[in-house]
Design a protein around this motif. Structure first.
Motif, PDB file in Angstrom:
ATOM      1  N   HIS A 564       0.830  -1.203   0.000  1.00 30.08           N
ATOM      2  CA  HIS A 564       0.000   0.000   0.000  1.00 30.08           C
ATOM      3  C   HIS A 564       0.869   1.258   0.000  1.00 30.08           C
ATOM      4  N   ALA A 567       2.731   1.593  -3.370  1.00 30.50           N
ATOM      5  CA  ALA A 567       1.866   2.070  -4.444  1.00 30.50           C
ATOM      6  C   ALA A 567       1.694   3.583  -4.377  1.00 30.50           C
ATOM      7  N   ARG A 578       1.278   3.308 -14.091  1.00 30.74           N
ATOM      8  CA  ARG A 578       0.882   2.042 -13.454  1.00 30.74           C
ATOM      9  C   ARG A 578       1.419   0.836 -14.201  1.00 30.74           C
ATOM     10  N   LYS A 579       1.534   0.911 -15.530  1.00 30.24           N
ATOM     11  CA  LYS A 579       1.964  -0.253 -16.303  1.00 30.24           C
ATOM     12  C   LYS A 579       3.417  -0.636 -16.043  1.00 30.24           C
ATOM     13  N   GLN A 582       4.764  -3.743 -11.188  1.00 24.83           N
ATOM     14  CA  GLN A 582       4.174  -5.085 -11.189  1.00 24.83           C
ATOM     15  C   GLN A 582       4.094  -5.634  -9.771  1.00 24.83           C
ATOM     16  N   GLY A 583       2.933  -6.174  -9.384  1.00 22.42           N
ATOM     17  CA  GLY A 583       2.791  -6.810  -8.085  1.00 22.42           C
ATOM     18  C   GLY A 583       1.947  -6.046  -7.103  1.00 22.42           C
ATOM     19  N   LEU A 584       1.322  -4.939  -7.538  1.00 19.41           N
ATOM     20  CA  LEU A 584       0.497  -4.148  -6.615  1.00 19.41           C
ATOM     21  C   LEU A 584      -0.766  -4.895  -6.184  1.00 19.41           C
ATOM     22  N   GLU A 585      -1.164  -5.906  -6.947  1.00 20.56           N
ATOM     23  CA  GLU A 585      -2.368  -6.670  -6.587  1.00 20.56           C
ATOM     24  C   GLU A 585      -2.160  -7.528  -5.346  1.00 20.56           C
ATOM     25  N   LYS A 586      -0.903  -7.641  -4.881  1.00 18.26           N
ATOM     26  CA  LYS A 586      -0.605  -8.463  -3.705  1.00 18.26           C
ATOM     27  C   LYS A 586      -0.763  -7.678  -2.401  1.00 18.26           C
ATOM     28  N   ALA A 587      -1.289  -6.483  -2.480  1.00 19.68           N
ATOM     29  CA  ALA A 587      -1.478  -5.670  -1.267  1.00 19.68           C
ATOM     30  C   ALA A 587      -2.488  -6.341  -0.350  1.00 19.68           C
ATOM     31  N   LYS A 589      -5.683  -6.931   1.999  1.00 21.21           N
ATOM     32  CA  LYS A 589      -7.022  -6.363   1.951  1.00 21.21           C
ATOM     33  C   LYS A 589      -7.271  -5.517   3.186  1.00 21.21           C
TER      34      LYS A 589
END
Length: 594
Positions: A564, A567, A578-579, A582-587, A589
């Protein structure tokens, strides 16, 4: 040709037979070089490199480097010397002179017009059309440009010294010169053409004017005017030259007192003094206690370089220290700072004695904004401003795709942007009348498109392609490249697609998680600075560790899942697209424990 930035395609060393062939080619191109000069010019043991570049017009140029300076460039198998070479061998080419104000026009891409050529009392040298020549400034024999004569000497005189006389290829101050050490032309006295008898006749007579180092004082410029016409340089008016000369003379007079003491020092002593000045300036105005530990490379690049006075350049090899680490050791012996190797092969400044007498006594040099210096001193929380690089995808013409691009004048290895590729393909289709008459959304596949874009299994089945499919297939079969441009630096072309900043979560002992960040260096981010910033923001331990299997690459490791915070820092503060992350989706919840 080099008035605009160029793209570097490759850089390789010259060895063995290639070096001998180059020496043979130089001897053939410049037969007036003696054997001793030839050996000095193309040495047997010193490092020589060959660089393949593309000019802003897409022309392929080969540049030969020696001692960090370009010495030759080759276009269509013809060799040309650079100004660095001509300063060592000023008589290598026949030379013509022009007025000093014309140089700015030549460096901007203009050709040399005949009204701008100074005709000496002995006459112009005998030059044939197409002859390679050097261009000098009046009063100094050191060449400032390399040009090709567009007409012979007889034709120039027959034309009344009007029209374009020389097509300029390369100049002092252009981008090829900037690729070297950016040194200035030496001062070489003009060759004496008047016979000595004239001097004897002048004895006993009252001199008409006293000698002056300003060549403009010896020349009656008349009513000629300097203006830009068809991208060529011609002369400006006598009044403008007089005003410019007066201003320059006043500036020179103001500098004489300041330079008098410096002139007595050797160049090495002057460089040592410049390093000390920039060192204390950077510590006093650019670095604060919270920046420590600070990578020594970052201190030099981001802080000391910005403290260098205008018109001067820090070069550690020209100092007595030869290496920046030895300079810092000297400062450490004086107990001004302390340097430690916190990670293997990576040195950092870990402590500074802000109360050291030399640091307290240092005064900000004149020429630097006092307001900005005051702001630097007052702002305890300032940070080095980061500017995200401009990244442009490029494409190289591969062997398979060469037949498709030959019609537009491009060869194997040519570097193109996406829009250039699109325009070339569209023009090719229209020129060869390949648009399907019944359905203009389709393109007929001819023999060249078939060989370049279709797999063997498709060649008998596909006779038409949609425009989007045609363009996407073309881009897929070109060699991927990318151009990175950092603020204030020349563009760099690298092979492949740029790797994104990679963020990963790893499990450590006792079920603890750590966040690992790689590839920061590719975007001009100092891993140590990123680690320090993160450590302060999240109050967690951050370290720099080597990237497994990659030499001279490091990664940041910080305790906990900090995606977080990463990012927000990378996307919002550093403004990275943003492109490229890579790997920001692993933050983690929101609402759960990290």
């Amino acid at each position: 040709m080099f008035s605009r930035a160029f793209r570097v395609r490759s850089n390789t060393a010259i060895k063995g037979s290639d070096r001998r062939k180059l020496r043979t080619d130089v001897a053939a191109a410049f037969p007036n070089l003696s054997a001793e000069q030839l050996t000095e010019f193309i040495p047997n043991k010193e490092e020589l490199n060959v660089i393949k570049i593309y000019s802003h017009k897409g022309e392929a140029v080969t540049v030969y480097m020696n001692n960090r300076n370009p010495i030759l460039f080759e276009i269509e198998k013809a060799l040309y010397p650079t100004v660095y070479t001509l300063w060592v061998y000023p008589d290598l080419l026949p030379a013509v002179s022009t007025w000093p104000p014309v140089l700015q026009r030549l460096a901007g891409g203009a050709d040399l017009m005949l009204p701008g050529v100074v005709v000496p009392s002995s006459g112009l040298p005998q030059i044939e059309q197409g002859r390679l020549c050097a261009v000098t400034l009046l009063g100094n024999r050191a060449p400032v440009a390399v040009a090709v004569a567009t007409m012979s000497t007889a034709e120039m005189l027959a034309a009344g010294m009007k029209g374009k006389g020389f097509a300029v290829l390369h100049t002092y101050l252009d981008h090829l010169w900037e690729y070297g050490d950016k040194s200035s032309p030496p001062t070489l006295a003009p060759l004496v053409t008047e016979p000595p008898e004239e001097e004897e006749e002048m004895e006993g007579k009252e001199p008409v004017s006293s000698l002056s180092t300003d060549p403009l004082q010896h020349v009656d410029v008349g009513d000629l005017s300097l203006k830009e016409h068809d991208s060529c340089a011609v002369l400006i008016g006598k009044e403008e030259l007089g005003e410019k000369r007066a201003a320059e003379t006043a500036e020179d007079a103001n500098r004489e007192v300041q330079q008098e003491a410096e002139d007595s020092r050797t160049p090495q002593e002057q460089m040592d003094a410049l390093f000390s000045q920039c060192f204390f300036h950077a510590l006093k105005c650019k670095v604060k206690k919270s920046d420590l530990p600070l990578l020594t490379s970052t201190f030099l690049r981001s802080h000391m370089f910005s403290c260098c006075p205008a018109g001067q350049q820090l070069d550690i090899k020209k100092s007595s220290y030869k290496k920046f680490s030895k300079f810092l050791q000297s400062m450490q012996h004086q107990k001004i700072l302390q340097v430690k190797e916190l990670n293997k092969g990576v040195e950092s400044i870990v402590e500074v004695d802000w109360k050291h007498p030399d640091l307290k006594a240092f005064a900000i040099p004149e020429g630097f904004s006092s307001a900005s210096a005051a702001q630097d001193n007052k702002s305890e929380d300032r940070e080095q401003v980061y500017h995200a690089p401009e990244i442009i995808p490029l494409y190289g013409v591969s062997t398979r795709m060469t037949p498709l691009f030959q019609e537009s004048g491009h060869k194997k290895g040519s570097i193109l942007s996406g829009s250039e590729v699109r325009n070339i393909i569209i023009n090719y289709v229209k020129t060869n009348e390949l648009v399907d008459e019944a359905n203009k959304n389709l393109v007929k596949v001819n023999a060249i498109l078939c060989d370049c874009l279709l797999d063997k299994s498709e060649q008998e089945e596909i006779s038409h392609l949609k425009w989007d499919d045609l363009l996407s297939r073309c881009l897929e079969r070109l060699q991927p490249l990318h151009q990175v441009t950092f603020l204030g630096q020349e563009p760099m072309v690298r092979k492949g697609n740029i790797e994104p900043i990679d963020i990963a979560i790893a499990q450590r002992s006792s079920n603890k998680k750590v966040t690992i960040i790689k590839n920061l260096e590719l975007y001009g981010l100092d891993p140590q600075c990123v680690a320090n910033t993160l450590q302060q923001k999240v109050q967690a331990s951050a370290t720099i560790i080597p990237v497994p299997g990659a030499k001279e690459r490091v990664q940041v490791q910080i305790q906990g899942n900090q995606i977080h915070h990463l990012a927000k820092m990378l996307l919002e503060e550093y403004q990275l697209p943003r492109k490229y992350v890579q790997g920001l989706e692993k933050a983690p919840k929101l609402g759960r424990k990290k």
